[in-house]
Design an enzyme around this catalytic site. Structure first.
Site, PDB file in Angstrom:
ATOM      1  N   HIS A  44       0.617  -1.183  -0.110  1.00 11.34           N
ATOM      2  CA  HIS A  44       0.066  -0.140   0.098  1.00 11.34           C
ATOM      3  C   HIS A  44       0.901   1.185   0.041  1.00 11.34           C
ATOM      4  O   HIS A  44       0.548   2.077   0.572  1.00 11.34           O
ATOM      5  CB  HIS A  44      -0.997  -0.065   1.132  1.00 11.34           C
ATOM      6  CG  HIS A  44      -2.122  -0.908   0.818  1.00 11.34           C
ATOM      7  ND1 HIS A  44      -3.178  -0.706   0.118  1.00 11.34           N
ATOM      8  CD2 HIS A  44      -2.276  -2.456   1.368  1.00 11.34           C
ATOM      9  CE1 HIS A  44      -4.161  -1.932   0.237  1.00 11.34           C
ATOM     10  NE2 HIS A  44      -3.498  -2.757   1.132  1.00 11.34           N
ATOM     11  N   ASP A  46       2.588   1.854  -3.080  1.00 13.73           N
ATOM     12  CA  ASP A  46       2.630   2.548  -4.786  1.00 13.73           C
ATOM     13  C   ASP A  46       1.867   3.627  -4.928  1.00 13.73           C
ATOM     14  O   ASP A  46       2.355   4.622  -5.600  1.00 13.73           O
ATOM     15  CB  ASP A  46       2.440   1.339  -5.584  1.00 13.73           C
ATOM     16  CG  ASP A  46       1.251   0.570  -5.556  1.00 13.73           C
ATOM     17  OD1 ASP A  46       0.456   0.842  -4.716  1.00 13.73           O
ATOM     18  OD2 ASP A  46       0.902  -0.405  -6.483  1.00 13.73           O
ATOM     19  N   GLY A 135      -8.065 -14.364  -7.440  1.00 13.77           N
ATOM     20  CA  GLY A 135      -8.440 -13.931  -6.224  1.00 13.77           C
ATOM     21  C   GLY A 135      -7.539 -14.187  -4.936  1.00 13.77           C
ATOM     22  O   GLY A 135      -7.587 -14.000  -3.876  1.00 13.77           O
ATOM     23  N   SER A 139      -2.123 -11.205  -8.127  1.00 15.35           N
ATOM     24  CA  SER A 139      -2.094 -10.223  -9.247  1.00 15.35           C
ATOM     25  C   SER A 139      -2.361 -11.190 -10.526  1.00 15.35           C
ATOM     26  O   SER A 139      -2.093 -10.798 -11.561  1.00 15.35           O
ATOM     27  CB  SER A 139      -0.676  -9.772  -9.567  1.00 15.35           C
ATOM     28  OG  SER A 139      -0.881  -8.368  -9.677  1.00 15.35           O
ATOM     29  N   ASP A 186       1.819  -3.822  -9.720  1.00 14.42           N
ATOM     30  CA  ASP A 186       1.412  -5.307 -10.302  1.00 14.42           C
ATOM     31  C   ASP A 186       1.805  -5.197 -11.927  1.00 14.42           C
ATOM     32  O   ASP A 186       2.368  -6.321 -12.290  1.00 14.42           O
ATOM     33  CB  ASP A 186      -0.060  -5.680 -10.039  1.00 14.42           C
ATOM     34  CG  ASP A 186      -0.240  -5.715  -8.570  1.00 14.42           C
ATOM     35  OD1 ASP A 186       0.505  -5.532  -7.813  1.00 14.42           O
ATOM     36  OD2 ASP A 186      -1.417  -5.852  -8.220  1.00 14.42           O
TER      37      ASP A 186
HETATM   38  C1  GAF Z   1      -3.077  -4.159  -5.060  1.00 13.76           C
HETATM   39  C2  GAF Z   1      -3.078  -3.068  -6.001  1.00 13.76           C
HETATM   40  F1  GAF Z   1      -3.255  -3.537  -7.335  1.00 13.76           F
HETATM   41  C3  GAF Z   1      -1.597  -2.644  -6.084  1.00 13.76           C
HETATM   42  O1  GAF Z   1      -1.234  -1.485  -6.843  1.00 13.76           O
HETATM   43  C4  GAF Z   1      -0.981  -2.333  -4.514  1.00 13.76           C
HETATM   44  O2  GAF Z   1      -1.362  -0.953  -4.047  1.00 13.76           O
HETATM   45  C5  GAF Z   1      -1.431  -3.624  -3.721  1.00 13.76           C
HETATM   46  O3  GAF Z   1      -2.521  -3.861  -3.864  1.00 13.76           O
HETATM   47  C6  GAF Z   1      -1.109  -3.105  -2.265  1.00 13.76           C
HETATM   48  O4  GAF Z   1       0.309  -2.745  -2.068  1.00 13.76           O
HETATM   49  O5  GAF Z   1      -2.343  -5.331  -5.607  1.00 13.76           O
END
Ligand code: GAF
Length: 392
Positions: A44, A46, A135, A139, A186
């Site tokens: 959390h 990025d 899920g 990613s 991701d």
């Molecule tokens: C999800 C989001 F897609 C990423 O961009 C990132 O924010 C992540 O949650 C948390 O680190 O995978």
């Protein structure tokens, strides 16, 4: 074998080709794939312009297909849990035909990428298959977007100017067609991952640096809790919004720019929840850069402590963990030879990642199986390749 067998890309390719022949009565001419990821540390951060440190997984989404001399594309997914129907047909985007999201949900990732592929797309038929758990917080969405983009590059011979531009186009597809305001992590790792390396991404400058991860005495074990608490689906957008509001209160562009003095100065304008969210982001950014430095020196004990501190911060300050993830982390930390463990990805279920000595992997898996109240799945993974086209 205690950990799950990860299907080889060649096995997925054979299965996709076989289905393509069955569905479209022709051989596919183009194939591409892109991996899922595990984020090692930097959660959390990025969308707060911070640092993240993911690695690409050997699990991939793979697309095979060919041009069909029409204005339409027909796409079939072989995913077990994809919402129905599993086949879609629609006109490819053009000046007179703009795409928009609709059901089934899985096809929106594909539509989004087609819409962002600005050099134009001919009609085509395609089959999609994946080994990335859906899920599971590994990613699967980004791997589908990036695999589709890579497939289109090969199909048309027109490539994005840079890997960065490609990743950003895929992120935009997710924002606009899946209503998920994700950060860049991701899509960047799925596009730029390299075997034997993790990737340190500076989400402010967008600089991505490969960091070798090839010491065979240690390994990252991913444990899937096999639970997903979809509360309302608005948690992620809300968290992102809260962070941006907090930065704005301090007169900053992002939380990356904020200092402890800024927080102190503006504390009367913030509630306790906001202060906790800020504390997570600020400490996590620092943990991530420190973690990469100690990893380069193979100081695994310190690295592991930073991973576990990251988990505690996500649990207590960011409040995105859940009972099952906490249980998995606690169980992992009871095993001798485990350096650190944390939840990975957006949270509310999905997976944990644990750094462990290679020779205690089986002990770790047995212990978690005994202690965890649910049914876990394990993946013992080496850092793998990013997106690529495949020979048929
Ligand atoms: C999800 C989001 F897609 C990423 O961009 C990132 O924010 C992540 O949650 C948390 O680190 O995978």
């Amino acid at each position: 074998m205690a950990s799950s067998e990860i299907p080889k890309v060649s096995t997925l390719l054979s299965s996709a080709k076989e289905h393509f022949l069955k569905v479209y009565t022709a051989e596919p001419e183009v194939a591409a794939c892109a991996p899922g990821r595990v984020n090692i540390i930097g959660e959390h951060t990025d969308y707060n312009d911070g640092f993240v440190f993911p690695m690409a997984l050997p699990m991939v989404t793979l697309v095979v297909g060919r041009k069909n001399n029409s204005k339409n594309c027909q796409i079939t997914t072989l995913s077990e849990s994809a919402d129905e129907p599993r086949q879609v047909k629609f006109e490819v985007p053009s000046a007179t035909n703009k795409l928009s999201p609709s059901k089934p949900a899985w096809a929106n990732y594909v539509k989004g990428v087609l819409a962002m592929f600005t050099s134009g797309v001919p009609g085509f038929d395609a089959v999609i298959v994946t080994s990335v758990p859906l899920g599971g917080g590994l990613s699967s969405s980004a791997s589908l977007e990036v695999a589709m983009f890579t497939f289109l590059e090969k199909l048309t011979g027109k490539h994005a100017d840079t890997l960065q531009a490609k990743a950003l186009a895929c992120q935009k597809a997710e924002h606009e067609f899946a209503a998920m305001p994700c950060g860049i992590m991701d899509q960047f790792i799925s596009t730029m991952g390299k075997e034997g390396n993790a990737l340190l991404i500076d989400c402010r400058s967008l600089e991505a640096t490969l960091v070798p991860l090839n010491d065979s005495s240690v390994v990252f074990v991913i444990t899937n809790s096999n639970v997903r608490h979809t509360l309302t689906g608005s948690e992620y957008p809300n968290l992102r919004k809260n962070c941006h509001e907090a930065a704005a209160i301090m007169g900053k562009k992002s939380l990356r720019e904020a200092t402890n003095d800024d927080v102190q100065k503006h504390q009367s304008s913030m509630n306790d929840i906001m202060k906790k969210r800020i504390r997570h982001v600020m400490t996590e950014i620092e943990r991530t850069t420190n973690a990469v430095e100690v990893l380069k020196k193979q100081e695994y004990t310190t690295f592991g402590k930073l991973m576990t501190a990251s988990h505690n911060s996500l649990r207590d300050d960011y409040e995105v963990s859940c009972k099952e993830l906490d249980e998995l982390v606690a169980a992992a930390l009871e095993v001798d030879g485990v350096y650190g463990s944390r939840m990975t990805g957006g949270g509310f279920g999905g997976c944990t990642v644990t750094l462990v000595k290679q020779d205690v992997v089986e002990t770790l898996i047995d212990h978690i199986k005994k202690k965890y109240s649910g049914s876990p799945t394990f993946y013992v993974c080496k850092p793998s390749h990013g997106a690529r086209s495949l020979s048929l």
